[in-house]
Scaffold this motif. Structure first.
Motif, PDB file in Angstrom:
ATOM      1  N   SER A 287       0.824  -1.210   0.000  1.00  0.00           N
ATOM      2  CA  SER A 287       0.000   0.000   0.000  1.00  0.00           C
ATOM      3  C   SER A 287       0.854   1.254   0.000  1.00  0.00           C
ATOM      4  O   SER A 287       0.510   2.245  -0.660  1.00  0.00           O
ATOM      5  CB  SER A 287      -0.939   0.001   1.194  1.00  0.00           C
ATOM      6  OG  SER A 287      -1.800  -1.110   1.114  1.00  0.00           O
TER       7      SER A 287
ATOM      8  N   SER B 195       0.514   3.760  -3.037  1.00  0.00           N
ATOM      9  CA  SER B 195      -0.064   5.056  -2.674  1.00  0.00           C
ATOM     10  C   SER B 195       0.924   6.209  -2.776  1.00  0.00           C
ATOM     11  O   SER B 195       0.546   7.307  -3.191  1.00  0.00           O
ATOM     12  CB  SER B 195      -0.605   5.028  -1.243  1.00  0.00           C
ATOM     13  OG  SER B 195      -1.628   4.079  -1.122  1.00  0.00           O
TER      14      SER B 195
ATOM     15  N   PHE C   7      -4.082   4.763   0.864  1.00  0.00           N
ATOM     16  CA  PHE C   7      -3.292   3.825   1.669  1.00  0.00           C
ATOM     17  C   PHE C   7      -4.152   2.798   2.415  1.00  0.00           C
ATOM     18  O   PHE C   7      -3.960   1.591   2.233  1.00  0.00           O
ATOM     19  CB  PHE C   7      -2.383   4.621   2.615  1.00  0.00           C
ATOM     20  CG  PHE C   7      -1.463   3.777   3.432  1.00  0.00           C
ATOM     21  CD1 PHE C   7      -0.383   3.134   2.850  1.00  0.00           C
ATOM     22  CD2 PHE C   7      -1.665   3.626   4.799  1.00  0.00           C
ATOM     23  CE1 PHE C   7       0.479   2.349   3.603  1.00  0.00           C
ATOM     24  CE2 PHE C   7      -0.821   2.855   5.562  1.00  0.00           C
ATOM     25  CZ  PHE C   7       0.263   2.210   4.965  1.00  0.00           C
TER      26      PHE C   7
ATOM     27  N   LEU D 263      -6.061   0.422  -0.075  1.00  0.00           N
ATOM     28  CA  LEU D 263      -5.208  -0.611  -0.678  1.00  0.00           C
ATOM     29  C   LEU D 263      -4.825  -1.696   0.331  1.00  0.00           C
ATOM     30  O   LEU D 263      -4.658  -2.864  -0.040  1.00  0.00           O
ATOM     31  CB  LEU D 263      -3.971   0.019  -1.310  1.00  0.00           C
ATOM     32  CG  LEU D 263      -4.254   0.788  -2.601  1.00  0.00           C
ATOM     33  CD1 LEU D 263      -3.055   1.618  -3.019  1.00  0.00           C
ATOM     34  CD2 LEU D 263      -4.676  -0.162  -3.714  1.00  0.00           C
ATOM     35  N   ILE D 264      -4.706  -1.328   1.604  1.00  0.00           N
ATOM     36  CA  ILE D 264      -4.450  -2.338   2.635  1.00  0.00           C
ATOM     37  C   ILE D 264      -5.615  -3.321   2.687  1.00  0.00           C
ATOM     38  O   ILE D 264      -5.422  -4.540   2.704  1.00  0.00           O
ATOM     39  CB  ILE D 264      -4.224  -1.682   4.020  1.00  0.00           C
ATOM     40  CG1 ILE D 264      -2.888  -0.959   4.053  1.00  0.00           C
ATOM     41  CG2 ILE D 264      -4.306  -2.728   5.138  1.00  0.00           C
ATOM     42  CD1 ILE D 264      -2.665  -0.110   5.301  1.00  0.00           C
TER      43      ILE D 264
ATOM     44  N   TYR E 124      -5.649  -5.510  -0.422  1.00  0.00           N
ATOM     45  CA  TYR E 124      -4.573  -6.499  -0.359  1.00  0.00           C
ATOM     46  C   TYR E 124      -4.910  -7.621   0.620  1.00  0.00           C
ATOM     47  O   TYR E 124      -4.735  -8.805   0.300  1.00  0.00           O
ATOM     48  CB  TYR E 124      -3.237  -5.854   0.024  1.00  0.00           C
ATOM     49  CG  TYR E 124      -2.109  -6.854  -0.023  1.00  0.00           C
ATOM     50  CD1 TYR E 124      -1.351  -7.009  -1.170  1.00  0.00           C
ATOM     51  CD2 TYR E 124      -1.842  -7.685   1.056  1.00  0.00           C
ATOM     52  CE1 TYR E 124      -0.353  -7.956  -1.236  1.00  0.00           C
ATOM     53  CE2 TYR E 124      -0.847  -8.640   1.012  1.00  0.00           C
ATOM     54  CZ  TYR E 124      -0.099  -8.769  -0.144  1.00  0.00           C
ATOM     55  OH  TYR E 124       0.881  -9.730  -0.205  1.00  0.00           O
TER      56      TYR E 124
END
Length: 181
Positions: A131, A135, A159, A162-163, A166
């Protein structure tokens, strides 16, 4: 009821005109520009990279995971574009409002690669690293070359999103409860 129908008719007519204008801009300024070629090259290189370096025996599992990533990231991108949070310029395909090399190739392939490399590392740590790279390096790079334009968005907002993507993708990739048909 006819009032609502006329409001929708007016809206869709405006939308049709804007789509035609967008297509004309794409044909005049985007198609075959260096940024357009960059997007095409990105698609081709990422596909070749994945074909060569994927864990062959996990292809089905990884494709399943990549499909989740592509659908989820495209959906979030459509929402962000609709709300005017960001905009993409120089799309490879003018019929969408997302940057397909990012949503359908870069995010899924890079996440699938991260998931398959060093699988014993804690997924939370890998999610944080991934991330941060996407990002704070990937998005600013797209912004710098003029493909991505954050309007009411900061890189830090991507951020945690995307965490989550993922970690969900990692969870999907590690499932063992696929039953034979």
């Amino acid at each position: 009821m006819t009032d609502k129908k006329s409001v929708y008719d007016t809206y869709f007519e405006k939308q049709k005109e804007l789509n035609h204008e967008k297509l004309q801009i794409w044909l005049d300024y985007t198609l075959f520009s260096w940024r357009w070629w960059l997007g095409v090259l990105l698609i081709l290189l990422l596909t070749a990279f994945w074909m060569k370096f994927r864990k062959k025996e996990s292809t089905d599992r990884l494709l399943y995971t990549g499909l989740f990533i592509a659908i989820f990231s495209s959906f979030l991108d459509m929402i962000g574009d609709f709300l005017g949070l960001w905009d993409y310029r120089y799309e490879v395909f003018p019929l969408t409002f997302n940057y397909l090399p990012w949503d359908l190739f870069l995010l899924p392939i890079s996440m699938m690669f991260f998931i398959q490399v060093k699988p014993k590392i804690n997924p939370v740590i890998k999610a944080l690293v991934y991330s941060a790279l996407a990002s704070f390096i990937g998005l600013p790079l797209l912004d710098w070359i003029g493909i991505y334009k954050p309007l009411h968005w900061r890189y830090i907002y991507s951020f945690p999103i995307l965490i989550v993507i993922y970690l969900a993708a990692s969870y999907i990739a590690c499932r063992r409860k696929f039953e034979k048909l």
